[in-house]
Design an enzyme around this catalytic site. Structure first.
Site, PDB file in Angstrom:
ATOM      1  N   GLY A  77      -5.619   5.789   6.972  1.00 57.89           N
ATOM      2  CA  GLY A  77      -7.017   5.801   6.596  1.00 57.89           C
ATOM      3  C   GLY A  77      -7.251   5.565   5.121  1.00 57.89           C
ATOM      4  CB  THR A  78      -5.081   4.021   2.533  1.00 52.36           C
ATOM      5  OG1 THR A  78      -3.927   4.711   3.004  1.00 52.36           O
ATOM      6  CG2 THR A  78      -5.059   3.937   1.018  1.00 52.36           C
ATOM      7  CB  THR A  79      -8.918   0.667   3.694  1.00 52.72           C
ATOM      8  OG1 THR A  79      -7.619   0.060   3.608  1.00 52.72           O
ATOM      9  CG2 THR A  79      -9.960  -0.316   3.201  1.00 52.72           C
ATOM     10  CG  HIS A 138       1.044   4.760  -0.081  1.00 53.51           C
ATOM     11  ND1 HIS A 138      -0.069   5.214   0.595  1.00 53.51           N
ATOM     12  CD2 HIS A 138       1.029   3.404   0.053  1.00 53.51           C
ATOM     13  CE1 HIS A 138      -0.734   4.192   1.108  1.00 53.51           C
ATOM     14  NE2 HIS A 138      -0.088   3.083   0.790  1.00 53.51           N
ATOM     15  NE  ARG A 160      -4.924   6.685  12.537  1.00 56.71           N
ATOM     16  CZ  ARG A 160      -5.091   5.361  12.618  1.00 56.71           C
ATOM     17  NH1 ARG A 160      -4.568   4.572  11.680  1.00 56.71           N
ATOM     18  NH2 ARG A 160      -5.779   4.831  13.614  1.00 56.71           N
ATOM     19  CB  SER A 168      -2.005   2.187  12.377  1.00 57.24           C
ATOM     20  OG  SER A 168      -2.790   1.450  11.475  1.00 57.24           O
ATOM     21  NE  ARG A 292      -3.836  -1.946  15.308  1.00 64.03           N
ATOM     22  CZ  ARG A 292      -3.898  -1.429  16.532  1.00 64.03           C
ATOM     23  NH1 ARG A 292      -4.152  -2.209  17.555  1.00 64.03           N
ATOM     24  NH2 ARG A 292      -3.696  -0.139  16.732  1.00 64.03           N
ATOM     25  N   GLY A 294      -8.822   1.286  13.935  1.00 70.46           N
ATOM     26  CA  GLY A 294      -9.296   2.496  13.280  1.00 70.46           C
ATOM     27  C   GLY A 294      -9.747   3.579  14.239  1.00 70.46           C
TER      28      GLY A 294
END
Length: 330
Positions: A77-79, A138, A160, A168, A292, A294
């Site tokens: 969920g970084t973005t 990260h 996550r 993912s 993609r 999410g």
């Protein structure tokens, strides 16, 4: 606006002393999921190209007390977190229609230390970033610079569940993997993930490092879960804003500001932006590969019962006594 900010850099002495070249032969290594090698550095698996950047980050970054550091493992969920944090912190500066997210990828607005700022043997001049500054990494907690751990700057960590994280990650790396290496095997990748061999992993070491610190120092580390955010984004945005020291006012809540940020930063809205369909904000990864599905629970479409049983047992063992639990589907 970070995307248009000229970051002044100078050559890093690490390249001149060949320190990294001397270090690598002494480190355990594994073939990378994508290409090249990953090395076990300071207890975590670091892609070869990022090792010099991580060392430079550790040595040269000086945290300000007003800094916010966003931390994730890849594909957790970084973005999304970057978009949300940027919008919350800058909501007084930009109207929704003027938010830079309409024109720029979130990774251009909240840069990575190891993929952008300290990459390519450079030392950035971070004085060009207006306060309060917001960055991302990260890197696991034990390997963060002392200036971050010892200062009053804040860390926001998003995790996550391991099942969706793996799927993912497998899809993401498969798209970026050079064709000459052939397809990325799901079975082999799963085996390596379970053994902890994944970028910036092992997964559970990374997650538990920040979970423990969030319990010890809740004013320092905010621990968020992807699944909780998908289930009730508005309440999680309120938590995030309060932690960042810019809580939503009653008037903002009445005016729908929280819902506006949620909508602006939603997966479907970001995916539809032209800036996220083309270009490359993270070296080696096309922007359109960052989006993609999410969703929560997509792993059920890919993992066999034996795989699920194996990862469940690992999760139970690794999380035993920690108090941390994951929702793996809704």
């Amino acid at each position: 606006m970070m995307e248009n900010t000229q970051i002044i850099t100078k050559s890093n002495d690490l390249a001149e002393t060949d320190e990294v070249a001397e270090l690598l032969p002494s480190l355990p290594k594994e073939t990378s999921w994508r290409s090249g090698y990953m090395y076990r550095y300071q207890g975590f698996w670091c892609p070869e190209k990022q090792i010099s950047a991580v060392i430079a980050f550790q040595r040269h970054f000086v945290a300000h007390k007003t800094d916010t550091i966003l931390v994730t493992l890849p594909k957790t969920g970084t973005t999304w977190l970057k978009a949300l944090a940027f919008s919350i912190m800058n909501r007084a500066k930009y109207a929704a229609s003027q938010n830079p997210l309409n024109s720029f990828n979130p990774h251009g607005l909240v840069p990575f230390f190891e993929y952008k700022l300290y990459a390519n043997n450079q030392i950035p001049d971070l004085s060009v970033f207006p306060s309060p500054r917001i960055f991302a990494t990260h890197v696991p907690y034990p390997s963060l610079p002392d200036s971050i751990k010892n200062s009053s700057c804040q860390i926001v960590y998003l995790c996550r569940n391991p099942f969706d994280t793996f799927i993912s990650l497998w899809h993401f790396i498969s798209q970026a993997r050079p064709e000459r290496f052939g397809p990325l095997s799901l079975e082999d990748s799963f085996d390596r993930f379970c053994n902890g061999v994944a970028g910036f992993g092992p997964f559970f070491d990374h997650v538990l490092g920040f979970w423990t610190k969030s319990l010890e120092r809740p004013e320092k580390v905010l621990f968020l879960k992807f699944e909780d955010m998908k289930e009730d984004i508005n309440s999680q945005l309120k938590r995030l804003a309060e932690f960042l020291g810019c809580p939503f006012s009653a008037e903002e809540e009445r005016d729908g500001v929280i819902e506006g940020i949620s909508k602006l930063c939603s997966f479907s809205n970001l995916k539809d932006k032209e800036a996220n369909k083309t270009g490359m904000s993270i070296p080696g990864f096309e922007n359109n590969t960052l989006f993609r599905r999410g969703e929560v629970g997509d792993w059920v479409n890919f993992l066999t019962p034996d795989m699920v049983d194996r990862l469940n047992k690992i999760m139970e063992q690794q999380l035993a006594g920690s108090g941390l639990q994951f929702k793996t589907c809704f």
